[in-house]
Design an enzyme around this catalytic site. Structure first.
Site, PDB file in Angstrom:
ATOM      1  N   ASP A 531       0.892  -1.134   0.077  1.00 20.12           N
ATOM      2  CA  ASP A 531       0.187   0.088  -0.089  1.00 20.12           C
ATOM      3  C   ASP A 531       0.980   1.326   0.120  1.00 20.12           C
ATOM      4  OD1 ASP A 531       1.000  -0.470   2.531  1.00 20.12           O
ATOM      5  OD2 ASP A 531      -0.690   0.427   3.509  1.00 20.12           O
ATOM      6  N   GLU A 532       0.401   2.425  -0.181  1.00 18.06           N
ATOM      7  CA  GLU A 532       0.700   3.755  -0.007  1.00 18.06           C
ATOM      8  C   GLU A 532       2.208   3.808  -0.866  1.00 18.06           C
ATOM      9  OE1 GLU A 532      -1.530   4.605   4.183  1.00 18.06           O
ATOM     10  OE2 GLU A 532       0.825   3.884   4.343  1.00 18.06           O
TER      11      GLU A 532
END
Length: 853
Positions: A531-532
């Site tokens: 993620d991210e």
């Protein structure tokens, strides 16, 4: 010749003396400088630079001594970047992550005795709980050794055992220091509010035949007859070894029921049944003693654990009863982040004991992130030599300080699990029927790995071995991309377009897989994070080449993160390992390019229509684990009060009751019973992307992120007792839970799908659960040495009478009179108007956080 040598020695001696003198000044500076931090306004009327969200703070510097140190720098952790500094005497610079630097300008001369120097500044984003204001500012001067400033160190309250922050001014203003925007309707959880909101729980509910988590079926077969466990038990087994039950036997012994020659007969028999659930068991208590029949070893283990759950340590008798039981979800998990701040092996082992006691069966162990790499990987020594420690000004020895960490490189925030440690954790978990799912976050959240491999690169380059140096390198020097991660790092994302990146990942996975095989617990699921990563690889020549040469292969992907996840997922599938990841990253892939077996942890927020993303991935037939942050993230405060530790971005409070009330099978329905981050009603529309008929979630997971945890005790405080409520919902589906409607509905505070009858049934169920927890389980946690949170007390004083409410019954409470004396609370006592009130541990050895009346 001799004269030249003499001059050289004198010069060296003089330089050494000067260095000693300068270091003495650093020590003096660190000892005498008083730092005071104050939140002035959590939500200013106007934010600079057209930001939507900011907060306004002040740092004051004073000293009673003359401080002569020159060319100093003060470093401190600030979770969100300072964007406007109003001081003319000092500059504030954001370094990386949360690390900032204060330096004197030409207008500053020196720290004079008893003078005050002030810095006021605006910071990006939001910071509202005291725990978010980090300790351990440190001073450094060129050529010297950095030292933590004494006044910024935390202390422990001797009565509560909780962390104190003497450098941080009190939070008392319920407007400026508590509300994050104009719409914020969050209420300060003072004693009056708690009294108003807490439902009284009867002290007389019969809990003799109750346990957590609640079984699928429990029938009391004879109310008048009981078995007595005071003489212990005699355990007899058939089809299963006593050794496989050892952790459950030890649990019984801890609670006062040991194996003895004259004990009550307890028989545990394996009796496999065709079509039975793997974890199914039957537990019967009658005139013949106690009988457990189970389909498998894990069922037998849980049968004995349920016997321990029934026990009241203050009354070792049990009624005749019959239990038939199996779990709601096959995945009942707890995620523990040991990367941001390290948590000891003993903490992990203790937590595994408690997970087993409440039938949780998955430990998602977050072993690497930006701030730390915590698992020894044979052949890649730098990962732990560099990546497990934080110190200052030594890039090949450690990482930069972050999150208010000590800078010694040897504090509790530093550390890692050796191969032997990890093997012990795996074996300990396996004995308790708990699967360990390792997570080494990539491609974002990878700063520890990147900097460790850069140290390795420099090591081999110095030896002239360019091939070895580049073998596991994770960055491309020619990549000129400038980005800032969600935690404000500019160098935390590995390059997904380099073959060396995948060589590194393959090496790590192979070594982790070998460790699991060595422990006799094959690695079947590996969590990649994924993620991210926004903003990375824009100006990477390697990625430009990938886009050009493999345009057809990556068609349909809106980011290279999706390419990375698909490639690593395929790599894992070839090793017969299921890929797992957070749902935002997994959503960047093409489902038809993913392996057949995929796990997604959905952490989308409910009040932001997060059910839509969750339903979408569940409808792919991916194994969907509910990880909803506003109820399963245990790094958030229990109550909305500045002194309650925790983060706040998704929830201002997560009480044990809120966790208990969760209905994980029906996510949009919570719009009827909960509010959003601002304590405002919200609406969930489930008509556009409902779950397909027959689609079900695989499980539920709690989460402990460690940005603000600097000790094992803090971690236990945040986990317990609300982890028991999570275990209740993961194992048992309550009758009052609102069934999911696959046709799709709209939910709001006005929709009333959750009926009055359901509300009443939920309240009755809560009364049972709270009674068992307060009157049975807290004592068990104490016996196990768990530093659980003692609840705050709701109170009302009227006409000389003090009336109280606590979330759980059976909690000892005391109040403080004006004299300062603490007196035990007794119902209907005439009291002088009290100043403060607090609860205590069951053994009275520890005090809870006091509230002023």
């Amino acid at each position: 010749m001799r004269r030249t040598l003499m001059v050289s020695l004198l010069a060296m001696s003089s330089a050494h003396a000067a260095a000693q003198s300068q270091q003495a000044q650093v020590t003096d500076f660190a000892k005498h400088l008083q730092v005071s931090y104050e939140l002035l306004n959590a939500s200013p009327e106007l934010c600079p630079q057209e930001l939507k969200k900011c907060y306004y703070s002040r740092i004051r510097l004073t000293t009673k001594e003359q401080l002569n140190l020159t060319d100093w720098n003060i470093y401190f952790s600030q979770l969100t970047p300072v964007i406007v500094n109003e001081s003319s005497q000092f500059d504030i610079e954001h370094i990386n992550g949360d690390l900032h630097r204060i330096t004197p300008t030409g207008e500053f001369n020196t720290f004079a005795p008893n003078a005050e120097y002030s810095l006021t500044f605006y910071s990006q984003g939001s910071q509202i709980t005291r725990a978010e204001f980090m300790p351990n500012f440190f001073v450094h001067t060129q050529g010297g050794e950095a030292q933590v400033i004494d006044s910024t160190k935390t202390k422990l309250d001797p009565e509560t055992g909780l962390e104190l922050q003497p450098y941080l001014e009190p939070f008392t203003d319920k407007q400026k220091q508590f509300r994050v925007n104009k719409s914020d309707n969050t209420q300060w959880a003072d004693s009056a509010l708690l009294y108003q909101q807490t439902q009284s729980v009867s002290e007389t509910i019969d809990i003799s035949a109750q346990l957590i988590p609640q079984p699928q079926s429990l029938i009391i077969t004879d109310k008048l007859s009981q078995v007595d466990l005071t003489k212990g038990i005699v355990l007899k087994t058939k089809g299963i070894s006593k050794q496989s039950l050892t952790p459950a036997i030890n649990r019984l012994k801890l609670l006062g029921v040991a194996q003895t020659p004259n004990g009550l007969a307890v028989s545990v028999n394996l009796s496999p049944e065709k079509g039975a659930h793997l974890e199914h068991y039957r537990l019967t208590i009658d005139a013949q003693g106690i009988q457990i029949a189970a389909h498998s070893q894990v069922g037998a283990f849980y049968g004995l654990i349920s016997l321990a759950g029934l026990i009241d340590t203050q009354n070792l008798t049990l009624p005749y009863l019959a239990i038939e039981d199996q779990p709601r979800y096959s995945f009942r998990g707890l995620h523990i982040d040991v990367a941001r701040n390290f948590l000891s092996k003993d903490f992990i082992l203790s937590t595994l004991d408690q997970m087993a006691a409440y039938k949780l069966n998955k430990l998602h162990l977050h072993l690497a992130d930006d701030e730390g790499w915590r698992l020894e990987i044979p052949g890649l020594a730098e990962l732990t030599k560099v990546g497990s420690r934080r110190c200052f000004n030594a890039p090949d020895d450690c990482l930069l300080p972050q999150l208010g960490s000590d800078i010694s490189g040897s504090s509790q925030s530093d550390g890692y699990y050796s191969v032997d440690d990890y093997l012990e954790i795996l074996a300990y978990a396996n004995a308790r029927h708990i699967q360990v799912i390792p997570s080494l976050d990539m491609p974002g959240h990878s700063r520890a790995a990147i900097h460790s491999m850069e140290a390795r690169y420099r090591h081999y380059l110095a030896k002239g071995d360019l091939k070895a140096a580049e073998r596991y390198r994770l960055v491309e020097p020619e990549d000129k991309t400038q980005y800032s991660s969600i935690q404000h790092y500019k160098d935390n994302t590995l390059n997904v377009c380099l073959d060396s990146t995948y060589l590194f990942i393959d090496k790590v996975i192979d070594e982790v897989q070998q460790l699991h095989l060595q422990a006799g617990t094959p690695l079947t699921t590996y969590h990649i994070g994924a993620d991210e990563t926004a903003g990375a690889w824009v100006d990477s020549p390697a990625c430009d080449q990938l886009r050009s040469n493999f345009s057809e292969q990556i068609a349909g992907l809106h980011s290279l993160n999706g390419y990375f996840i698909e490639r690593v997922s395929a790599m894992l599938a070839k090793k017969q390992i299921k890929v797992a990841g957070w749902n935002d990253g997994m959503g960047e892939t093409r489902p038809d390019k993913m392996p057949k077996s995929v796990q997604t942890n959905s952490w989308s927020q409910l009040y932001s229509q997060g059910h839509i993303a969750t339903h979408k991935q569940a409808n792919y037939d991916w194994d969907t684990i509910i990880s909803t942050p506003e109820v399963t993230y245990f790094d958030f405060p229990y109550e909305a009060h500045p002194q309650e530790p925790g983060n706040h971005w998704a929830a201002r409070n997560i009480s044990s009751r809120k966790v208990f009330e969760f209905m994980p099978d029906n996510l949009p329905a919570h719009a009827e019973i909960w509010t959003d981050i601002n304590n405002q009603a919200y609406r969930s529309d489930d008509t556009t992307n409902p779950l397909r008929s027959g689609v079900k979630y695989q499980g539920l997971q709690g989460h402990l992120w460690s940005e603000m945890l600097r000790s094992d005790r803090q971690a236990q405080y945040m986990l317990f007792p609300r982890l028991l409520a999570l275990a209740e919902r993961a194992w048992h589906k309550a009758q009052w839970e609102l069934d999911y409607d696959h046709s799709g509905k709209v939910y709001s505070s006005d929709s009333k799908h959750f009926t009055e009858d359901a509300i009443y049934a939920r309240e009755q169920d809560w009364q049972r659960f709270a009674s068992v927890l307060g009157r049975k389980e807290l004592l068990k946690l104490e016996k196990a040495g768990v530093f659980y949170r003692i609840p705050t007390v709701g109170a009302k004083f009227k006409n000389g009478k003090l009336t109280i409410k606590t979330i759980f019954p059976g909690i000892p409470v005391e109040y403080q009179e004006k004299s300062g004396e603490w007196l035990p609370y007794q119902v209907n006592d005439e009291v002088t108007k009290p100043l403060k009130i607090r609860a205590m541990s069951q053994d009275l050895s520890r005090k809870g956080r006091a509230l002023t009346l």
